[in-house]
Design a protein around this motif. Structure first.
Motif, PDB file in Angstrom:
ATOM      1  N   GLU A  81       0.802  -1.223   0.000  1.00 58.05           N
ATOM      2  CA  GLU A  81       0.000   0.000   0.000  1.00 58.05           C
ATOM      3  C   GLU A  81       0.836   1.275   0.000  1.00 58.05           C
ATOM      4  O   GLU A  81       0.324   2.374  -0.276  1.00 58.05           O
ATOM      5  CB  GLU A  81      -0.929   0.011   1.216  1.00 58.05           C
ATOM      6  N   THR A  82       2.128   1.147   0.283  1.00 55.18           N
ATOM      7  CA  THR A  82       2.991   2.326   0.334  1.00 55.18           C
ATOM      8  C   THR A  82       3.049   3.050  -1.000  1.00 55.18           C
ATOM      9  O   THR A  82       3.098   4.283  -1.060  1.00 55.18           O
ATOM     10  CB  THR A  82       4.415   1.927   0.764  1.00 55.18           C
ATOM     11  N   LEU A  83       3.018   2.312  -2.082  1.00 56.90           N
ATOM     12  CA  LEU A  83       3.067   2.942  -3.398  1.00 56.90           C
ATOM     13  C   LEU A  83       1.850   3.841  -3.636  1.00 56.90           C
ATOM     14  O   LEU A  83       1.947   4.871  -4.296  1.00 56.90           O
ATOM     15  CB  LEU A  83       3.160   1.874  -4.492  1.00 56.90           C
ATOM     16  N   ASP A  84       0.695   3.446  -3.108  1.00 59.42           N
ATOM     17  CA  ASP A  84      -0.490   4.291  -3.242  1.00 59.42           C
ATOM     18  C   ASP A  84      -0.314   5.604  -2.489  1.00 59.42           C
ATOM     19  O   ASP A  84      -0.787   6.658  -2.920  1.00 59.42           O
ATOM     20  CB  ASP A  84      -1.729   3.554  -2.718  1.00 59.42           C
ATOM     21  N   GLU A  85       0.365   5.535  -1.354  1.00 63.28           N
ATOM     22  CA  GLU A  85       0.616   6.745  -0.572  1.00 63.28           C
ATOM     23  C   GLU A  85       1.640   7.636  -1.263  1.00 63.28           C
ATOM     24  O   GLU A  85       1.518   8.865  -1.259  1.00 63.28           O
ATOM     25  CB  GLU A  85       1.115   6.351   0.819  1.00 63.28           C
TER      26      GLU A  85
ATOM     27  N   ARG B  88       2.136   8.028  -4.328  1.00 65.36           N
ATOM     28  CA  ARG B  88       1.611   8.623  -5.560  1.00 65.36           C
ATOM     29  C   ARG B  88       1.199  10.076  -5.365  1.00 65.36           C
ATOM     30  O   ARG B  88       1.151  10.858  -6.320  1.00 65.36           O
ATOM     31  CB  ARG B  88       0.415   7.809  -6.046  1.00 65.36           C
ATOM     32  N   ASN B  89       0.900  10.468  -4.153  1.00 62.03           N
ATOM     33  CA  ASN B  89       0.432  11.822  -3.891  1.00 62.03           C
ATOM     34  C   ASN B  89       1.551  12.856  -3.844  1.00 62.03           C
ATOM     35  O   ASN B  89       1.287  14.048  -3.734  1.00 62.03           O
ATOM     36  CB  ASN B  89      -0.326  11.858  -2.553  1.00 62.03           C
TER      37      ASN B  89
ATOM     38  N   SER C  75       6.459  -3.488  -7.735  1.00 63.40           N
ATOM     39  CA  SER C  75       5.612  -3.462  -6.540  1.00 63.40           C
ATOM     40  C   SER C  75       6.427  -3.828  -5.308  1.00 63.40           C
ATOM     41  O   SER C  75       7.461  -4.490  -5.402  1.00 63.40           O
ATOM     42  CB  SER C  75       4.441  -4.438  -6.687  1.00 63.40           C
TER      43      SER C  75
ATOM     44  N   ASN D 151      -0.119   4.195 -16.572  1.00 62.80           N
ATOM     45  CA  ASN D 151      -1.041   3.568 -15.642  1.00 62.80           C
ATOM     46  C   ASN D 151      -1.383   2.149 -16.065  1.00 62.80           C
ATOM     47  O   ASN D 151      -1.743   1.302 -15.246  1.00 62.80           O
ATOM     48  CB  ASN D 151      -2.335   4.392 -15.537  1.00 62.80           C
TER      49      ASN D 151
ATOM     50  N   HIS E 135       3.796   3.273 -10.465  1.00 66.68           N
ATOM     51  CA  HIS E 135       3.278   3.755  -9.196  1.00 66.68           C
ATOM     52  C   HIS E 135       3.943   5.081  -8.817  1.00 66.68           C
ATOM     53  O   HIS E 135       4.012   5.959  -9.643  1.00 66.68           O
ATOM     54  CB  HIS E 135       3.453   2.704  -8.100  1.00 66.68           C
ATOM     55  N   GLU E 136       4.496   5.271  -7.599  1.00 69.27           N
ATOM     56  CA  GLU E 136       4.845   6.601  -7.131  1.00 69.27           C
ATOM     57  C   GLU E 136       6.012   6.750  -6.175  1.00 69.27           C
ATOM     58  O   GLU E 136       6.820   5.867  -6.059  1.00 69.27           O
ATOM     59  CB  GLU E 136       3.624   7.215  -6.482  1.00 69.27           C
TER      60      GLU E 136
END
Length: 215
Positions: A39-43, A45-46, A56, A162, A167-168
């Motif tokens: 889930e860190t990659l989702d964070e 991304r911001n 991943s 995408n 990811h981010e």
């Protein structure tokens, strides 16, 4: 005179003991910061400097496993450093690269970078990771301090990727250069060393010798 010498030694031992306790607490706090996961990659991304990322982050259940993962990233970085150097500024757009405590490899650039070039750089990391049995190693591309990104272009790059494994980013501990990266990792590898331990041993030896002579 002997009482004064003894008091000085006792105070010295007490001070060093407090220093060791403080160091141990600091090391424990550093270790507990390793909380990265898929889930860190989702964070990440911001982050406003994010460009795109690949791969991943694996899921881990313990701090020891996360520390081992960072060791693996360190090895990938070290063994690809020579190949990545040809992309370094001023010959290329890369200003620094390394791994972060977010569990990713991170590449900083100082200008807009085309997807084919990012793919090329990623393949270097991914190839080495595959040799180590790691599939889809996470690599994040970000704008560094010298970058002047164009918002529209940056957005288009993210949208184009995408559909792939992108990811981010959010590097808390990105090293500012290749040399700094090596230095920082060497420092982290020394985390088991307790400053003042040698001094404490010396004080104990001196005090023991003084006590023996007194007897």
């Amino acid at each position: 005179m002997r009482n004064q010498f003894r008091n000085i030694l006792l105070i010295g031992i007490l001070v060093i003991s407090l220093l060791l306790a403080t160091t141990a607490n600091a090391q424990e706090n550093t270790t507990t910061e390793l909380t990265f996961g898929p889930e860190t990659l989702d964070e990440l991304r911001n982050d406003s400097n994010f460009i795109v990322s690949y791969g991943s982050i694996p899921s881990y259940g313990s701090l020891e496993e996360r520390q081992q993962w960072l060791n693996e990233l360190d090895k990938i970085y070290t063994e690809t450093d020579m190949e990545i150097s040809k992309y370094m500024y001023p010959d290329g757009p890369v200003t620094s690269h390394g791994y972060t405590i977010n569990g990713v490899l991170e590449v900083e650039v100082n200008t807009n970078i085309e997807k084919p070039l990012m793919d090329e750089i990623y393949q270097i990391f991914d190839s080495k990771a595959s040799q180590m049995g790691i599939k889809g190693v996470p690599v994040v591309f970000v704008y560094g301090d010298l970058a002047v990104p164009v918002a529209g272009e940056a957005t288009s790059i993210v949208e184009k990727n995408n559909s792939s494994t992108s990811h981010e980013k959010d590097p808390i501990e990105l090293n500012n250069s290749s040399n700094n990266n090596k230095s920082d990792r060497n420092d982290s590898n020394k985390s088991n060393y307790a400053p003042g331990l040698g001094i404490l041993g010396s004080l104990i030896c001196i005090y023991s010798g003084w006590k023996f002579r007194k007897m």
